[in-house]
Design a protein around this motif. Structure first.
Motif, PDB file in Angstrom:
ATOM      1  N   LEU A   2      35.516  52.944  40.327  1.00  0.00           N
ATOM      2  CA  LEU A   2      35.819  51.678  40.986  1.00  0.00           C
ATOM      3  C   LEU A   2      34.915  50.576  40.446  1.00  0.00           C
ATOM      4  O   LEU A   2      33.717  50.796  40.256  1.00  0.00           O
ATOM      5  N   ALA A   3      35.475  49.408  40.201  1.00  0.00           N
ATOM      6  CA  ALA A   3      34.675  48.252  39.788  1.00  0.00           C
ATOM      7  C   ALA A   3      33.930  47.720  41.005  1.00  0.00           C
ATOM      8  O   ALA A   3      34.494  47.619  42.093  1.00  0.00           O
ATOM      9  N   ASN A   8      24.889  39.032  43.749  1.00  0.00           N
ATOM     10  CA  ASN A   8      23.731  38.237  43.331  1.00  0.00           C
ATOM     11  C   ASN A   8      23.862  37.749  41.890  1.00  0.00           C
ATOM     12  O   ASN A   8      23.221  36.777  41.508  1.00  0.00           O
ATOM     13  N   GLU A   9      24.680  38.427  41.099  1.00  0.00           N
ATOM     14  CA  GLU A   9      24.853  38.070  39.690  1.00  0.00           C
ATOM     15  C   GLU A   9      26.143  37.302  39.418  1.00  0.00           C
ATOM     16  O   GLU A   9      26.238  36.554  38.460  1.00  0.00           O
ATOM     17  N   ALA A  15      36.337  34.742  35.111  1.00  0.00           N
ATOM     18  CA  ALA A  15      36.706  35.403  33.854  1.00  0.00           C
ATOM     19  C   ALA A  15      37.358  36.759  34.107  1.00  0.00           C
ATOM     20  O   ALA A  15      38.333  37.120  33.449  1.00  0.00           O
ATOM     21  N   CYS A  16      36.869  37.496  35.075  1.00  0.00           N
ATOM     22  CA  CYS A  16      37.439  38.815  35.362  1.00  0.00           C
ATOM     23  C   CYS A  16      38.810  38.706  36.011  1.00  0.00           C
ATOM     24  O   CYS A  16      39.692  39.533  35.781  1.00  0.00           O
ATOM     25  N   THR A  53      28.101  37.462  32.956  1.00  0.00           N
ATOM     26  CA  THR A  53      26.799  37.660  33.602  1.00  0.00           C
ATOM     27  C   THR A  53      26.501  39.128  33.888  1.00  0.00           C
ATOM     28  O   THR A  53      25.524  39.436  34.568  1.00  0.00           O
ATOM     29  N   ALA A  54      27.339  40.025  33.416  1.00  0.00           N
ATOM     30  CA  ALA A  54      27.184  41.469  33.644  1.00  0.00           C
ATOM     31  C   ALA A  54      27.106  41.793  35.136  1.00  0.00           C
ATOM     32  O   ALA A  54      26.337  42.647  35.556  1.00  0.00           O
ATOM     33  N   ALA A  55      27.907  41.098  35.928  1.00  0.00           N
ATOM     34  CA  ALA A  55      27.895  41.283  37.376  1.00  0.00           C
ATOM     35  C   ALA A  55      28.813  42.410  37.837  1.00  0.00           C
ATOM     36  O   ALA A  55      28.817  42.756  39.009  1.00  0.00           O
TER      37      ALA A  55
END
Length: 62
Positions: A2-3, A8-9, A15-16, A53-55
């Motif tokens: 699951l994504a 916080n990021e 974009a996703c 942002t690699a969130a």
């Protein structure tokens, strides 16, 4: 799998959500950050690759 969105990021850039590679269209914009529909997400990782942002990370569903 699951994504998972790190609130916080996540900057809410979208974009996703705009990622056309998500086979289930499981991401949407919330009021401040992206939201994953846990009932449809397959954890494919397409959203991870486009997040500036690699969130987003993929975790084992619980």
């Amino acid at each position: 799998m699951l994504a998972v969105i790190d609130k916080n990021e996540c900057t809410g850039c979208g974009a996703c959500v705009d990622e056309k590679e998500c086979p289930t269209n499981s991401l949407s914009m919330g009021t401040e950050y992206s939201v994953v529909d846990k009932t449809t997400c397959t954890g494919c990782g397409a959203c991870v690759d486009v997040c500036p942002t690699a969130a987003i990370s993929i975790h084992k569903a619980t």
